[in-house]
Design an enzyme around this catalytic site. Sequence first.
Site, PDB file in Angstrom:
ATOM      1  N   SER A 276     -15.921  76.600 -18.973  1.00 31.98           N
ATOM      2  CA  SER A 276     -14.876  77.592 -18.718  1.00 31.98           C
ATOM      3  C   SER A 276     -14.960  78.650 -19.816  1.00 31.98           C
ATOM      4  O   SER A 276     -15.665  78.456 -20.819  1.00 31.98           O
ATOM      5  CB  SER A 276     -13.530  76.852 -18.786  1.00 31.98           C
ATOM      6  OG  SER A 276     -12.470  77.705 -19.105  1.00 31.98           O
TER       7      SER A 276
ATOM      8  N   TYR B 299      -6.981  71.276 -21.874  1.00 35.60           N
ATOM      9  CA  TYR B 299      -8.035  71.785 -20.988  1.00 35.60           C
ATOM     10  C   TYR B 299      -9.133  72.456 -21.815  1.00 35.60           C
ATOM     11  O   TYR B 299     -10.322  72.205 -21.629  1.00 35.60           O
ATOM     12  CB  TYR B 299      -7.410  72.779 -20.005  1.00 35.60           C
ATOM     13  CG  TYR B 299      -8.353  73.435 -19.022  1.00 35.60           C
ATOM     14  CD1 TYR B 299      -8.764  72.760 -17.879  1.00 35.60           C
ATOM     15  CD2 TYR B 299      -8.805  74.741 -19.218  1.00 35.60           C
ATOM     16  CE1 TYR B 299      -9.614  73.375 -16.957  1.00 35.60           C
ATOM     17  CE2 TYR B 299      -9.654  75.357 -18.307  1.00 35.60           C
ATOM     18  CZ  TYR B 299     -10.052  74.666 -17.172  1.00 35.60           C
ATOM     19  OH  TYR B 299     -10.887  75.276 -16.257  1.00 35.60           O
TER      20      TYR B 299
END
Length: 254
Positions: A144, A157
Amino acid sequence: MKLFDLKGRVAIVTGGNGGIGLGMARGLAGAGATILVAGRSKAKGERAVQELKALGAESAFLAADVTKEAECRALVASTVDRFGRLDILVNNAGTNDRKKPEAYALAEWHALIDANLTSAYACSVAAYPAMQKAKAGKIINIGSMTSIFGVPFAAPYAAAKGGVVQLTKSLATSWAKDNIQVNAVLPGWIDTDLTKQARIQVEGLHDRVVARTPAGRWGLPADFAGVAVFLASPASDFVTGASIAVDGGYSSQG
Ligand code: NDP
């Protein structure tokens, strides 16, 4: 040898039943691969399989929760039983829960680390014996922009996605001797179910992403078909341990 030909290859795509995973699965299917779609939702999985079959690919859905080690092992075993081999593993399944760092219960922290990082480790280790035996394999992990940048609303995350990059490098260096290439893809902001909620929760997010992305738009699942084919095919046989941003230039902008 055709550089991008995946005919006869068998791929597992975790979370291939939607979003970026389905975008990658469509690319792999178009290059000739057989696709095992893994996810928790059978309804979404069956829809994805119908779509991949319509592209001319052989495809099946296997229900699996990749936070569970036994289900990762069963996923690989069923794939090899059914199709006789496993060439490509895309560790795409992931999820997020946005709040301030201090607002997570420890159980929530563990759940996010399991979903986004431990799952990739467990599926990779489950796939390793089949790939080692075949003396060939391609593993594609999904990171990400939070693999690179900090964000105030996604500490677990981001910690997991940072870990995905280091896991990728570690597996790459360990398994290069087995001719297994392990790489990561780092998506920018992509229009999927995962980010629909973020655009509602985080005020101004949509416009900020468009303004910050040199390409001037949100990414689409279709933007991941090409990188999936590259990293799954002989074209990338000397590429391992790399993290490739697919972000319209987001991470290159100062
Ligand atoms: P989606 O929510 O659209 O897709 C995620 C998929 O993962 C779902 O189809 C879901 O299937 C599956 N999944 C989630 N948890 C599990 C689990 N425990 N076991 C099995 N399958 C699971 O999100 P995206 O397509 O956006 O995300 C795909 C990946 O890309 C994720 O790793 C995400 O972190 C990453 N990413 C996404 C970005 C974006 O902007 N969209 C940006 C950066 C990274 P089911 O519903 O059946 O559980």
